[in-house]
Design a protein around this motif. Structure first.
Motif, short mmCIF file in Angstrom:
data_model
loop_
_atom_site.label_atom_id
_atom_site.label_comp_id
_atom_site.label_asym_id
_atom_site.label_seq_id
_atom_site.Cartn_x
_atom_site.Cartn_y
_atom_site.Cartn_z
N GLY A 27 29.75 27.71 71.51
CA GLY A 27 29.02 26.27 72.12
C GLY A 27 28.37 25.75 70.88
N ARG A 28 27.62 26.77 70.38
CA ARG A 28 26.62 26.17 69.07
C ARG A 28 27.46 25.79 67.85
N GLN A 29 28.44 26.41 67.81
CA GLN A 29 29.59 26.04 66.56
C GLN A 29 29.97 24.49 66.77
N ALA A 30 30.41 24.45 68.20
CA ALA A 30 30.83 23.22 68.59
C ALA A 30 30.04 22.18 68.39
N ARG A 31 28.81 22.29 68.86
CA ARG A 31 27.93 21.43 68.87
C ARG A 31 27.67 21.03 67.33
N GLU A 32 27.35 22.17 66.30
CA GLU A 32 27.25 21.84 65.19
C GLU A 32 28.28 20.88 64.54
N ALA A 33 29.53 21.21 64.74
CA ALA A 33 30.72 20.43 64.27
C ALA A 33 30.56 19.00 64.78
N LEU A 34 30.06 18.91 65.82
CA LEU A 34 29.93 17.18 66.30
C LEU A 34 28.83 16.40 65.61
N VAL A 35 27.83 17.24 65.37
CA VAL A 35 26.69 16.62 64.69
C VAL A 35 26.96 16.40 63.40
N ALA A 36 27.91 17.38 62.61
CA ALA A 36 28.49 16.93 61.27
C ALA A 36 29.40 15.91 61.10
N LEU A 37 30.19 15.41 62.34
CA LEU A 37 31.03 14.39 62.46
C LEU A 37 30.31 13.29 62.67
N LEU A 38 29.35 13.29 63.27
CA LEU A 38 28.60 11.96 63.54
C LEU A 38 27.40 11.65 62.41
N ASP A 39 26.64 12.58 61.98
CA ASP A 39 25.48 12.52 61.32
C ASP A 39 25.63 11.45 60.19
N ASN A 40 24.58 10.29 60.48
CA ASN A 40 24.65 9.33 59.56
C ASN A 40 25.69 8.25 59.25
N ARG A 41 26.46 8.26 60.21
CA ARG A 41 27.60 7.30 60.31
C ARG A 41 27.49 6.13 61.31
N ARG A 42 28.28 5.07 60.91
CA ARG A 42 28.22 3.98 61.91
C ARG A 42 29.33 4.34 62.80
N LEU A 43 28.89 4.31 64.21
CA LEU A 43 29.56 4.76 65.44
C LEU A 43 29.97 3.58 66.42
N VAL A 44 31.00 3.74 66.98
CA VAL A 44 31.27 2.58 67.95
C VAL A 44 31.57 3.56 69.33
N VAL A 45 30.77 3.17 70.53
CA VAL A 45 31.02 3.90 71.68
C VAL A 45 31.60 3.10 72.60
N ARG A 98 44.66 29.09 63.86
CA ARG A 98 43.53 29.88 64.47
C ARG A 98 42.14 29.14 63.84
N ARG A 99 41.87 27.89 63.99
CA ARG A 99 40.74 27.09 63.64
C ARG A 99 39.72 27.12 64.94
N GLY A 100 38.38 27.27 64.22
CA GLY A 100 37.54 27.11 65.50
C GLY A 100 37.34 28.03 66.56
N LEU A 101 37.63 27.85 67.72
CA LEU A 101 37.51 28.55 68.87
C LEU A 101 38.80 29.50 69.08
N TRP A 102 39.62 29.02 68.37
CA TRP A 102 41.24 29.89 68.26
C TRP A 102 41.12 31.14 67.35
N GLN A 103 39.91 31.29 66.83
CA GLN A 103 39.78 32.39 65.96
C GLN A 103 39.70 33.67 66.80
N ASP A 104 39.07 33.35 67.79
CA ASP A 104 39.20 34.60 69.17
C ASP A 104 40.62 34.62 69.69
N ALA A 105 40.86 35.82 69.91
CA ALA A 105 42.34 36.01 70.39
C ALA A 105 42.48 35.31 71.81
N ALA A 106 41.40 35.37 72.68
CA ALA A 106 41.43 34.73 74.04
C ALA A 106 40.22 34.20 74.30
N PRO A 107 39.97 32.97 73.72
CA PRO A 107 38.64 32.11 73.91
C PRO A 107 38.78 31.64 75.51
#
Length: 121
Positions: A27-45, A98-107
């Motif tokens: 969960g923490r890694q997923a949030r960090e990945a989201l922050v990295a994708l959004l940080d200081n970028r122009r977004l459209v919601v 086996r990226r992200g959560l898929w590094q675990d054999a059974a996420p």
């Protein structure tokens, strides 16, 4: 009259994906990945709907790319049951690589984790 606003706080649930809860493994890694994708970028919601609790459901775009699909590609989210084929193929590629959560054999998918860990305010 139109106004330009550089910062607006919007709470949004992503449409068509489900990411791990913050206290769930990954969960923490997923949030960090989201922050990295959004940080200081122009977004459209783009809001698609409002759920029964009044929360907005929709997409965030950076350029012409959906952030939700990028999270799935990186292995930090699952496609929802009604997701498009594009989402499913990205999820399959992340799992195979086996990226992200898929590094675990059974996420554990977030919907199962929430069943096992009910929210208690």
């Amino acid at each position: 009259m139109s106004l330009r606003c550089d910062t607006v706080l919007v709470k949004l649930r992503f449409a068509d994906i489900d990411a791990p809860e913050y206290r769930q493994p990954g969960g923490r890694q997923a949030r960090e990945a989201l922050v990295a994708l959004l940080d200081n970028r122009r977004l459209v919601v783009e809001t698609r709907a409002t759920d029964r609790y009044g929360r907005r459901i929709g997409d965030i775009l950076v350029g012409d790319e959906k952030v939700s699909l990028r999270l799935v590609s990186q292995g930090w989210a699952w496609c929802g049951p009604r997701s498009a084929r594009t989402c499913r193929s990205r999820q399959d590629a992340a799992r195979d690589a086996r990226r992200g959560l898929w590094q675990d054999a059974a996420p554990v998918p977030p919907w199962r984790w929430r069943e096992q860990h009910p929210y208690r305010p």
